[in-house]
Design an enzyme around this catalytic site. Structure first.
Site, PDB file in Angstrom:
ATOM      1  N   SER A  87      -4.050  56.244  -4.815  1.00  0.00           N
ATOM      2  CA  SER A  87      -4.702  54.962  -4.855  1.00  0.00           C
ATOM      3  C   SER A  87      -5.739  54.806  -5.969  1.00  0.00           C
ATOM      4  O   SER A  87      -6.107  53.681  -6.297  1.00  0.00           O
ATOM      5  CB  SER A  87      -5.376  54.686  -3.504  1.00  0.00           C
ATOM      6  OG  SER A  87      -6.386  55.631  -3.243  1.00  0.00           O
TER       7      SER A  87
ATOM      8  N   SER B 247      -4.755  60.898  -3.627  1.00  0.00           N
ATOM      9  CA  SER B 247      -5.130  59.700  -4.387  1.00  0.00           C
ATOM     10  C   SER B 247      -5.934  59.943  -5.660  1.00  0.00           C
ATOM     11  O   SER B 247      -6.124  59.011  -6.430  1.00  0.00           O
ATOM     12  CB  SER B 247      -5.895  58.723  -3.494  1.00  0.00           C
ATOM     13  OG  SER B 247      -4.994  58.014  -2.680  1.00  0.00           O
TER      14      SER B 247
ATOM     15  N   LYS C 164     -14.319  54.147  -8.867  1.00  0.00           N
ATOM     16  CA  LYS C 164     -13.346  53.531  -7.958  1.00  0.00           C
ATOM     17  C   LYS C 164     -14.060  52.599  -6.982  1.00  0.00           C
ATOM     18  O   LYS C 164     -15.132  52.940  -6.458  1.00  0.00           O
ATOM     19  CB  LYS C 164     -12.597  54.631  -7.198  1.00  0.00           C
ATOM     20  CG  LYS C 164     -11.467  54.127  -6.310  1.00  0.00           C
ATOM     21  CD  LYS C 164     -10.770  55.296  -5.607  1.00  0.00           C
ATOM     22  CE  LYS C 164      -9.592  54.838  -4.771  1.00  0.00           C
ATOM     23  NZ  LYS C 164      -8.939  55.983  -4.075  1.00  0.00           N
TER      24      LYS C 164
END
Lengths: 492, 95
Positions: free
Chosen positions: A160, A184, A85
């Site tokens: 996210s 997330s 990420k």
């Protein structure tokens, strides 16, 4: 053989047995990325050349070990291609956190989670898309365009960590790292039909993780099986002198602990508040069926109550933006990132921040600044911190009677792109079952427990007390093996 | 819990955010909605409840006060918009 369909653990076993090479696994992952990511936009940056170098180095370490077994074998994650990420710093690769504010920023150092994986010989294929500064539930808040759900391209992958979840679900990576501040990791794992673990607060170092809500943030793994997630957690967990909130506790061998998965006598609590009105009926049915499966495996199922559940969302949306407004104060164009023109320092800073942050980051900075400002601190921020105590106590009381809690990860399956983007409060509600876990600092895992009528995945969430990751993984794996769900049909 | 555009403008100034008129209007509405929702915490009886600032039972963590190698100056300055004499260059803070 299409090696991209292998689980991380299966790929690791074949690699160790000499039946595949890291170069093969990595080339296949990169080819799959080239072929599908035009439709998904899971990656913000692909580092094919760097990944191939790491893969060759991993193959060399396996070759050296075969030649001289006394030299010690490569680590469990050696040679395995992973997606990272874009909120985690990987030295030499761009790190934007999904924000225009960090466009062009190249960190000169590795996050601790990354340096551990690097030392263990893992391969990093690229950086994945995220809501700006990890603020969001759909990846639509990315400054670089949204990610699409690989099961239905018209739908969001969640967020996210939506890029990481989509990359793993679409077989572009065997595993990934995300970050979880209010759900997330777990929410996108649920919406993409994979497994995601949010560790106990402090279990994994936050050094090199671009901060959002510092009292809530945790780095966590996403992968296609429970065993895969266990493998990744073992590689990244542990004390780090560079993060004063990292826990100085021994790291169990998570992968080895999965050899015992008897649920006999396990006490599973079902919190009534997590079966609220407004839930998609198919989600509730699938989760209740999963709980019945746990009972059939020997678990004792009993109702529990978490009376302050309804307060978790308003509490979170005071505390997280307050922390965010402080953390995001550092982005001013002075030391890195784009800089806007302005006469004098403050005008330059105001212009840089006004141009660099997207709508959700601005909204949370404004909300947090308001909650912390003179005259409102006690009414909003302090009250939220007190409510946080009540939420934490609810869990502590429940865990006197049960070992784990079982509920849904999300109230609905993946929603359509654009459906909630204009209504922040409705978007926030998609995290209603995951936020409280972060407020209480607990570990939780999301794993697939079925599909809705449209073929969209449903996530089962298991929550445990502090540092109960071994137990959570054992329960999750027992369910996974008994349920035997197949990966959902991909649209790419 | 409605907040006015004047208040939004004040908050934006505290946060050093340059916002357009359209953004000011939009955030006044959206922040009001979120704050109204947050006001539901007012229904809780919080008398005597201590705030949770951290979930950890950690005390101040100290390390040995020893010199350690730092990152290279050039590496640290590589991301800067403007540098001069090995420093970050910005307009004067005091005129």
């Amino acid at each position: 053989m299409d090696v991209t369909g292998l689980s991380l653990s299966a790929a690791a076993a074949l690699l160790r047995a000499g039946e595949v090479s890291s170069v093969q696994l990595t080339e296949a992952a990169l080819q799959r990325t080239t072929a599908t990511d035009g439709k998904l936009h899971a990656f913000l940056h692909v580092d094919a050349a760097g990944a191939m170098l790491q893969a060759r180095a991993a193959d060399a370490s396996f070759a050296a070990w075969r030649k001289n077994p006394a030299g010690g074998q490569p680590a469990a994650v050696a040679g395995l291609p992973l997606a990272i990420k874009d909120v985690l710093c990987v030295a030499g690769l761009p790190a934007t956190a999904g924000s225009r504010m960090l466009q062009g920023f190249i960190p000169p150092y590795d996050a601790t989670a990354i340096s551990r994986l690097r030392a263990a010989g893992a391969v990093f294929t690229g950086k994945t898309n995220t809501d700006e500064f990890a603020m969001g539930s759909s990846t639509e808040n990315s400054g670089y365009g949204p990610t699409h759900n690989p099961i239905d391209l018209a739908r969001v992958p969640g967020g996210s960590s939506g890029g990481s979840a989509a990359a793993v679900a679409a077989r572009m990576a065997y595993g990934a790292l995300g970050s979880d501040t209010g759900g997330s990791v777990r929410q996108p794992a649920a919406l993409c039909g994979i497994v995601g673990l949010k560790p106990t607060y402090g279990r994994v170092s936050r050094y090199g993780l671009i901060a959002y809500g510092s009292s809530l943030d945790q780095v966590g793994p996403l992968a296609r099986t429970v065993a895969d997630v266990a493998l990744l957690l073992g590689a990244i967990a542990g004390h780090d002198p560079l993060d004063s909130t990292s826990l100085n506790e021994p790291v169990p061998d998570y992968a080895a602990a999965l050899q015992t998965t008897s649920l006999s006598g396990l006490r599973v609590g079902v919190p009534a508040e997590y079966f609220a009105a407004g839930m998609q009926p198919e989600v509730e049915q699938a989760v209740r069926a999963a709980i019945e499966q746990l009972r059939a495996l020997g678990a004792l199922v009993r109702p529990v109550t978490l009376p302050h559940t309804a307060q978790a969302l308003p509490t979170y949306y005071m505390i997280a933006p307050a922390e965010a407004s402080a953390n995001l104060a550092r982005f001013d164009g002075v030391r890195y990132g784009p800089r806007s023109a302005g006469s004098g320092l403050w005008e330059q800073v105001r212009a840089t921040r006004g141009a660099g942050f997207g709508p959700e980051a601005k909204r949370r900075i404004m909300l947090g600044t308001y909650a912390l400002s003179a005259g409102y601190y006690d009414a909003f921020y302090l009250r939220a911190q007190q409510a946080r105590t009540l939420i934490k106590r609810d869990f502590e009381a429940a865990f006197k009677d049960v070992d784990v809690l079982a509920c849904a990860t999300t109230p609905t399956t993946a929603f359509k792109l654009g459906e909630k983007v204009d209504d922040p409060l409705t978007m926030y509600l998609s995290d209603v079952f995951t936020l409280a876990v972060n407020l209480a600092g607990l570990p939780a895992i999301s794993l697939p427990c079925g599909l809705d009528a449209g073929g969209l995945p449903i996530g089962l969430q298991l929550i445990g007390p502090v540092l109960s990751e071994v137990r959570l993984l054992q329960v999750a794996q027992a369910y996974e093996q008994a349920a035997g769900w197949q990966a959902p049909q991909l649209a790419v | 819990m409605a907040i006015s555009q004047t208040e939004v403008r004040y908050i934006a100034e505290l946060a050093r955010l340059q916002l357009s008129e359209a953004e000011l209007a939009e955030y006044a509405l959206q922040l009001s909605a979120v704050l109204e929702y947050a006001a539901s915490l007012n229904a809780l009886d919080l008398a005597g409840v201590p705030p949770t600032t951290s979930v950890l039972a950690l005390h101040t963590v100290l390390r040995a006060d020893e010199a350690r190698p730092a990152m290279e100056r050039d590496a640290l300055l590589a991301n800067a918009a403007e540098t001069a004499a090995g420093c970050f260059r910005v307009p004067p803070v005091l005129e």
